[in-house]
Design a protein around this motif. Structure first.
Motif, PDB file in Angstrom:
ATOM      1  N   ASN A  56     -13.963  -2.958  -4.046  1.00 16.15           N
ATOM      2  CA  ASN A  56     -14.192  -3.828  -2.899  1.00 16.15           C
ATOM      3  C   ASN A  56     -13.723  -5.233  -3.231  1.00 16.15           C
ATOM      4  O   ASN A  56     -13.835  -5.676  -4.387  1.00 16.15           O
TER       5      ASN A  56
ATOM      6  N   GLY B 101      -6.967  -3.926   4.098  1.00 10.00           N
ATOM      7  CA  GLY B 101      -7.281  -3.879   2.673  1.00 10.00           C
ATOM      8  C   GLY B 101      -6.634  -5.011   1.910  1.00 10.00           C
ATOM      9  O   GLY B 101      -5.987  -5.892   2.491  1.00 10.00           O
TER      10      GLY B 101
ATOM     11  N   TYR C  99      -3.291 -11.527   1.855  1.00 11.55           N
ATOM     12  CA  TYR C  99      -4.035 -10.284   1.657  1.00 11.55           C
ATOM     13  C   TYR C  99      -4.114  -9.893   0.181  1.00 11.55           C
ATOM     14  O   TYR C  99      -4.413  -8.737  -0.125  1.00 11.55           O
TER      15      TYR C  99
ATOM     16  N   ASP D 190     -10.735  -2.078  -0.826  1.00  9.76           N
ATOM     17  CA  ASP D 190     -11.320  -1.957   0.504  1.00  9.76           C
ATOM     18  C   ASP D 190     -11.935  -3.291   0.911  1.00  9.76           C
ATOM     19  O   ASP D 190     -12.258  -4.137   0.071  1.00  9.76           O
ATOM     20  N   SER D 191     -12.119  -3.466   2.206  1.00 14.11           N
ATOM     21  CA  SER D 191     -12.763  -4.653   2.756  1.00 14.11           C
ATOM     22  C   SER D 191     -14.036  -4.257   3.480  1.00 14.11           C
ATOM     23  O   SER D 191     -14.163  -3.129   3.969  1.00 14.11           O
TER      24      SER D 191
ATOM     25  N   HIS E 175      -9.680  -3.278   8.657  1.00 11.66           N
ATOM     26  CA  HIS E 175      -8.958  -4.244   7.817  1.00 11.66           C
ATOM     27  C   HIS E 175      -7.899  -3.503   7.003  1.00 11.66           C
ATOM     28  O   HIS E 175      -8.148  -2.382   6.529  1.00 11.66           O
TER      29      HIS E 175
ATOM     30  N   LYS F  75      -9.401   2.165  -2.270  1.00 13.60           N
ATOM     31  CA  LYS F  75     -10.032   2.379  -0.972  1.00 13.60           C
ATOM     32  C   LYS F  75     -10.838   3.677  -0.925  1.00 13.60           C
ATOM     33  O   LYS F  75     -11.778   3.797  -0.144  1.00 13.60           O
TER      34      LYS F  75
ATOM     35  N   GLU G 139       0.827  -1.212   0.000  1.00 14.86           N
ATOM     36  CA  GLU G 139       0.000   0.000   0.000  1.00 14.86           C
ATOM     37  C   GLU G 139       0.859   1.258   0.000  1.00 14.86           C
ATOM     38  O   GLU G 139       0.545   2.238  -0.688  1.00 14.86           O
TER      39      GLU G 139
ATOM     40  N   SER H 204     -14.458   3.647  -1.371  1.00 14.75           N
ATOM     41  CA  SER H 204     -14.671   2.204  -1.633  1.00 14.75           C
ATOM     42  C   SER H 204     -14.887   1.949  -3.127  1.00 14.75           C
ATOM     43  O   SER H 204     -15.801   1.226  -3.528  1.00 14.75           O
TER      44      SER H 204
ATOM     45  N   ILE I 119      -5.454  -1.043  -4.848  1.00 11.50           N
ATOM     46  CA  ILE I 119      -5.634  -1.461  -3.459  1.00 11.50           C
ATOM     47  C   ILE I 119      -7.131  -1.438  -3.176  1.00 11.50           C
ATOM     48  O   ILE I 119      -7.793  -0.432  -3.436  1.00 11.50           O
TER      49      ILE I 119
END
Length: 304
Positions: free
Chosen positions: A136, A184, A147, A176-177, A182, A130, A102, A133, A174
């Motif tokens: 996702n 990511g 990850y 989002d979760s 989290h 991210k 990241e 969002s 990258i």
């Protein structure tokens, strides 16, 4: 004083005229460009890339940049003594390496690209998946890759809103979760580019790579591929390793609404312009056999 030029004025004018049908075809269209390889690291190629993107924008074409950064990530992970491994072209991302991923993608590389484009006169904005969002994801293959994530949704509306405001989005892959706090997910940039292209209904997706395209076993360029031929080449080992995510993403894109996908040589100066505005193009194109827009009716375009 007599000066020798490599091209005459007439040849330069003819080159511009030859590009008219393609400029008309792509005017107002969105094109996703996956930016990686030498084109992303060579100072000279970086300049040429920025010039190409500004040129597209001035012609009324709407570029969206999705970038990788695998070489820089691996370099930094090695310096920090954090193990790095790949399976079928996908990075296995542990929690420690996710922080590095990241930092490199969303921080260093994303902002460098954005700054470069703005310096050349573009109106670029750097974002991560991210942000709002936009991307996702969930763990890929149930967590087999740590990850490294699998995209579940792309917010195409948000990206298109940026385009409507005149911005060139530069997107770090990258994701989002849904889980709070989290870190990511690291997303393969090739896959992210095609998922974004589908979500924003892009005309094309282009991959800038360090190869002339997809090669056969004799190292000859395969100019055109479709879904069935890709499966055949994967079965006999012609397409393997890191090329697998690229070709799978290209097929996924064209099967879900993107007109064409292309893998082109980013080591060639102005490769984007050569692909878009010349009849021969460069690299490998991916098509649907039932797609009526695979060819370009030049005479009809010139009449319109």
């Amino acid at each position: 004083m007599q000066t020798d030029y490599p091209f005459s004025k007439e040849q330069k004018v003819q080159t511009l005229l030859d590009a008219i049908p393609y400029i008309k075809k792509f005017f107002g269209k969105t094109i996703v460009i996956k930016y990686g390889g030498s084109a992303q690291t060579s100072p000279d190629l970086k300049e040429k890339f920025a010039q190409d993107i500004v040129f597209l924008s001035l012609l009324g074409i709407k570029p969206v940049i999705v970038h990788g950064g695998g070489a820089r990530i691996t370099e930094l992970l090695t310096k920090l003594n954090i193990p790095s491994s790949f399976v079928d072209g996908h990075r296995v991302t542990c929690e420690d390496s996710m922080r590095v991923v990241e930092m490199v993608l969303s921080g260093e590389i994303n902002k460098n690209i954005t700054s470069l484009l703005n310096h050349h006169g573009a109106k670029a904005i750097g974002i991560s998946g991210k942000d709002s969002s936009i991307i996702n994801a969930v763990p890929k293959d149930g967590g087999k890759f740590g990850y490294t994530g699998e995209i579940t949704k792309v917010n195409g509306t948000m990206i298109n809103n940026l385009i409507k405001e005149g911005f060139i989005p530069v997107i770090a892959p990258i994701a989002d979760s849904a889980e709070p706090n989290h870190p990511g997910f690291n997303i393969n940039a090739d896959i992210a580019a095609c998922e974004i292209a589908v979500a924003i209904k892009a005309q094309k997706v282009l991959f800038l790579t360090d190869t002339i395209g997809v090669l056969d076993k004799e190292k000859n360029l395969i100019q055109t591929l479709d879904k069935q031929s890709v499966e055949n080449y994967k079965k006999d080992g012609t397409i393997a390793g890191g090329m697998i995510p690229k070709v799978d993403s290209c097929i996924d894109a064209i099967e879900n609404g993107v007109n064409k996908a292309h893998i082109i040589d980013g080591r060639v100066e102005h490769s984007i312009l050569l692909e878009l505005f010349t009849s021969d193009g460069i690299g490998t194109q991916f098509i649907r056999k039932d797609n009526p827009n695979n060819g370009i009716d030049l005479e009809k375009l010139l009449e319109n």
